[in-house]
Design a protein around this motif. Structure first.
Motif, PDB file in Angstrom:
ATOM      1  N   ASN A 149      11.571 -13.911  10.325  1.00  0.00           N
ATOM      2  CA  ASN A 149      10.470 -13.481  11.190  1.00  0.00           C
ATOM      3  C   ASN A 149       9.512 -14.641  11.478  1.00  0.00           C
ATOM      4  O   ASN A 149       9.054 -14.814  12.616  1.00  0.00           O
ATOM      5  CB  ASN A 149       9.705 -12.330  10.538  1.00  0.00           C
ATOM      6  N   HIS A 150       9.218 -15.424  10.451  1.00  0.00           N
ATOM      7  CA  HIS A 150       8.311 -16.555  10.650  1.00  0.00           C
ATOM      8  C   HIS A 150       8.951 -17.605  11.548  1.00  0.00           C
ATOM      9  O   HIS A 150       8.288 -18.172  12.436  1.00  0.00           O
ATOM     10  CB  HIS A 150       7.919 -17.168   9.316  1.00  0.00           C
ATOM     11  N   SER A 153       8.779 -16.590  15.067  1.00  0.00           N
ATOM     12  CA  SER A 153       7.417 -16.736  15.595  1.00  0.00           C
ATOM     13  C   SER A 153       7.156 -18.179  16.034  1.00  0.00           C
ATOM     14  O   SER A 153       6.439 -18.418  17.011  1.00  0.00           O
ATOM     15  CB  SER A 153       6.385 -16.302  14.550  1.00  0.00           C
ATOM     16  N   ARG A 157       6.351 -19.663  19.868  1.00  0.00           N
ATOM     17  CA  ARG A 157       5.329 -20.655  20.205  1.00  0.00           C
ATOM     18  C   ARG A 157       5.917 -21.803  21.020  1.00  0.00           C
ATOM     19  O   ARG A 157       5.291 -22.302  21.948  1.00  0.00           O
ATOM     20  CB  ARG A 157       4.669 -21.195  18.932  1.00  0.00           C
ATOM     21  N   GLN A 235      11.753 -11.287  19.547  1.00  0.00           N
ATOM     22  CA  GLN A 235      12.630 -11.531  18.402  1.00  0.00           C
ATOM     23  C   GLN A 235      13.864 -10.644  18.432  1.00  0.00           C
ATOM     24  O   GLN A 235      14.963 -11.100  18.112  1.00  0.00           O
ATOM     25  CB  GLN A 235      11.855 -11.305  17.097  1.00  0.00           C
TER      26      GLN A 235
END
Length: 474
Positions: A149-150, A153, A157, A235
């Motif tokens: 998930n990170h 992210s 960006r 995602q």
């Protein structure tokens, strides 16, 4: 031990260098054009409405669509198998894919083909609780869901703004005015301008290096940003890119396309020359066989175009594409049979021997099947102990019982892995690559407007090439 298998002298001491190959092809073409071909050079002559060069997804989709339009085809394939950069085989008594293997439910053309032929889908991998990610002190085991998930992210960006410059991702030129500012950027440029922490920079650079074949200065930012846009800028869509495999493997879909095409398939037929005289096109193979048709579909990787002699020559966009290259420079797929004890995935940092390791499930005796990707041109392809040592730098504790490597960038009829556009290619040459040139048109996932580098993109271009040829012949 399983190791990389040569395909009909695809590489090695028998492979001609580029200069030698082009000289030989040019000599063959000139001889044929002058009508002076001897028996050895002109052992066969055959004809059809259309000649399709390449029996991958693009070529077979074109042949099928042309058959539906009422045209006969001869398909010339350099290898001793169909599929191109997809290749269904076996390893550890399991059906596996040595090349491309995944579909996404968002890929409309692929889903339509599966529906057409009644082919189902199975999930693309297995869920794992933890994963190894890179840190300054080596690989560290982390929660798989939280780390993914990170990471996604960070990807979001990286592609901020893509909703503006790719508002309709299947038509990437809608806002070409906005693309002018981002198309010159490399993936590394995109990562560097985010000013991330050292660990986040390492994680994101690991991903960009995976997709760009080991050097994120080669891949263009807009190339991967278009993938993100095609996934719905989220995602769920991104994770879906490697979510499903077709029942029966990619070969099941290819066999269905070939059967419906009713094409005259000629294997072991590498093409040396394509000669368009304005009325017909003659195709000459490296063995001297000659085929004549009203039109030709060239459905081989862009990097292979430079090994074929084209008369009267390639257009500017096509010449630029094959000179610059499109396929990623290094691409090795490794199938692993691991001893019990490792049930995690892994991502390696940029420059690591392995960039990505994905579990594929347990075998009957408790061993584990995994697929791994490497962009390291020095990876040992036939040494189990050396390969295991490299693997342990990203996946500690892994014990390799058996393995199989497929180095796509070393293959004579591929000369690179999956497609990823370079900086400035989208805005300068992609439109031109969609155009027919005389009686010759081009297809392949490398030149897709939409999902470039995917089977979906190959299907897109195969359909477009068939339409162009049908219009020409009408």
């Amino acid at each position: 031990m399983s190791s990389e298998r040569d395909e009909q002298a695809d590489r090695g001491s028998g492979t001609l260098g580029r200069r030698t190959f082009l000289t030989a092809a040019g000599a063959t073409a000139l001889t044929v054009a002058a009508g002076a071909g001897g028996a050895a050079r002109a052992s066969t002559r055959d004809s059809a409405d259309v000649i399709v060069i390449g029996a991958g997804f693009a070529g077979l989709a074109a042949a099928r669509d042309l058959r539906l339009a009422g045209h006969s085809t001869v398909v010339l394939e350099a290898r001793n198998r169909i599929g191109g950069r997809t290749w269904t085989g076996t390893f550890a008594d399991q059906s596996i894919e040595y090349g491309g293997q995944w579909f996404s439910l968002r890929q409309a053309r692929a889903m339509a083909e599966l529906d057409r032929y009644g082919i189902g889908l199975v999930t693309g991998g297995v869920a794992v609780p933890t994963s190894f990610y890179p840190t300054a002190n080596g690989p560290r085991e982390v929660d798989a869901v939280a780390s993914n998930n990170h990471l996604v992210s960070l990807i979001a960006r990286l592609f901020e703004g893509s909703q503006q410059y790719f508002p309709q991702p299947l038509d990437p030129f809608v806002r070409q005015d906005l693309l002018a500012a981002v198309d010159p950027l490399t993936l590394r440029d995109g990562v560097n301008r985010l000013r991330l922490s050292a660990q986040d920079h390492q994680w994101l650079s690991a991903v960009t290096s995976i997709y760009s074949g080991g050097t994120d200065t080669t891949g263009g930012l807009t190339a991967l940003a278009q993938w993100w846009a095609l996934c719905g800028w989220n995602q769920e869509g991104w994770d879906s890119l490697n979510a499903f495999r077709p029942v029966g493997g990619m070969r099941a879909v290819l066999d269905a396309l070939l059967a419906e095409s009713q094409a005259d398939l000629r294997l072991n037929s590498p093409v040396a020359a394509v000669l368009d005289n304005g009325r017909t096109v003659e195709v000459v193979t490296t063995t001297g066989a000659r085929y004549t048709a009203g039109a030709v579909v060239v459905a081989v990787p862009v990097n292979v175009w430079r090994t074929i002699y084209f008369a009267p020559g390639l257009p500017r966009a096509h010449s630029a594409a094959t000179t610059q290259g499109v396929g990623v420079p290094n691409a090795i797929k490794v199938h692993l049979r691991l001893a019990p004890g490792v049930t995690t995935s892994a991502i390696g940092p940029a420059g690591a021997p392995f960039s990505w390791v994905i579990p594929q499930g347990d075998l009957a005796n408790g061993d584990q099947l995994a697929v791994a990707f490497s962009v390291d041109p020095t990876l040992p392809l036939n040494d189990r102990a050396a390969l295991e040592a490299r693997l342990n730098t990203v996946l500690p504790g892994a014990r390799v019982r058996d393995f199989r490597t497929t180095a796509w960038h070393r293959e004579q009829f591929t000369r690179g892995g999956w497609a990823l556009r370079r900086p400035n290619q989208l805005t300068t040459i992609v439109r031109g690559l969609q155009q027919a040139h005389g009686r010759v048109t081009f297809a392949g996932g490398d030149i897709a407007v939409g999902y470039h580098g995917f089977v979906e993109g190959a299907l897109e271009t195969g359909s477009r090439a068939a339409s162009q040829v049908a219009e020409l012949l009408s």
